[in-house]
Design an enzyme around this catalytic site. Structure first.
Site, PDB file in Angstrom:
ATOM      1  N   LYS A   1       9.005   5.160 -28.869  1.00 17.38           N
ATOM      2  CA  LYS A   1      10.469   5.319 -29.261  1.00 17.38           C
ATOM      3  C   LYS A   1      11.067   3.976 -28.772  1.00 17.38           C
ATOM      4  O   LYS A   1      11.088   3.401 -27.800  1.00 17.38           O
ATOM      5  CB  LYS A   1      11.026   6.212 -28.051  1.00 17.38           C
ATOM      6  CG  LYS A   1      12.279   6.369 -27.584  1.00 17.38           C
ATOM      7  CD  LYS A   1      12.548   7.426 -26.382  1.00 17.38           C
ATOM      8  CE  LYS A   1      14.040   7.309 -25.999  1.00 17.38           C
ATOM      9  NZ  LYS A   1      14.236   8.189 -24.778  1.00 17.38           N
TER      10      LYS A   1
ATOM     11  N   GLU B   1      13.230  18.229 -27.280  1.00 17.18           N
ATOM     12  CA  GLU B   1      13.201  17.502 -25.978  1.00 17.18           C
ATOM     13  C   GLU B   1      14.140  17.917 -25.203  1.00 17.18           C
ATOM     14  O   GLU B   1      15.418  17.585 -25.343  1.00 17.18           O
ATOM     15  CB  GLU B   1      13.079  16.050 -26.437  1.00 17.18           C
ATOM     16  CG  GLU B   1      13.136  15.131 -24.994  1.00 17.18           C
ATOM     17  CD  GLU B   1      13.577  13.793 -25.227  1.00 17.18           C
ATOM     18  OE1 GLU B   1      14.170  13.018 -24.596  1.00 17.18           O
ATOM     19  OE2 GLU B   1      13.685  13.182 -26.307  1.00 17.18           O
TER      20      GLU B   1
END
Length: 203
Positions: A129, A40
């Site tokens: 998340k 990411e």
């Protein structure tokens, strides 16, 4: 592969906040060589879309490459066009989840409350998340596990390091977002590889 298959290969998500395009390929190669296959690039990094483009071109067949810290749908479009296949947000925005899914991306939005979690799942989120994870700690994740749909991938992000990994795993984490414990601006590829080995050992 769906997100659970990527997580089964390695449950670590490398958050490369601050990485530059001129170094991202070497760092990405080092991570994949150690087995870390979810990468990411936060959008508040220097030239993040270019970093995603370079990672996707070089590692897209071996890693799930995408970006984080999305705030607008236009950013989803830009990252998708660059070859990114992963959306990560710090907050609960169902519209961004729907935008990502419309482009065939994996959506891993951030949440902190059960209400946010269910809203994101209804929008099509593939994984959730928990952020900032250190605010509630492993007991919070364990409590959330009891009410969220069975099998929902849950990943704590924020303060996750080799020392805390076992407690998060015991609480039911599906994966772990690792930022400064894996990469800090200025780290060499060799340094990142060493950090990856330490985190994998802690698993």
């Amino acid at each position: 592969m769906d997100v659970t298959e990527w997580l089964s290969r390695c449950p670590l998500v490398a958050i490369l906040r601050g990485v530059r395009p001129d170094e991202v390929e070497a760092i990405g190669e080092a991570l994949v060589a150690e087995g870390v296959v979810i990468l990411e690039v936060p959008l508040n990094s220097p030239e993040p879309v270019e970093s995603v483009r370079r990672l996707a071109a070089r590692l897209g067949d071996r890693a799930l490459v995408g970006a984080g810290t999305f705030r607008r749908e236009a950013e989803v479009e830009a990252v998708a066009e660059a070859g990114g296949r992963l959306l990560v947000t710090p907050h609960a925005d169902p519209a961004l989840v729907r935008a990502a899914k419309a482009r065939g991306m994996v959506a891993m939005p951030g949440f902190l409350t059960p209400a946010e979690a269910f809203g994101l799942l209804d929008a099509g989120a593939d994984a959730l998340k928990l952020f900032p994870a250190e605010a509630g700690g492993p007991p919070m994740l364990k409590a959330l596990r009891a009410v969220l749909p069975k099998g929902t991938p849950l990943l704590p992000v924020g303060g996750v390091d080799a020392r805390s990994l076992p407690a998060w795993r015991e609480a039911g984490a599906s994966g772990y977002g690792c930022g400064s414990s894996l990469y800090r601006p200025g780290d060499t590829a060799d340094a990142v590889a060493a950090k990856a080995r330490a985190l994998i050992a802690a698993l």
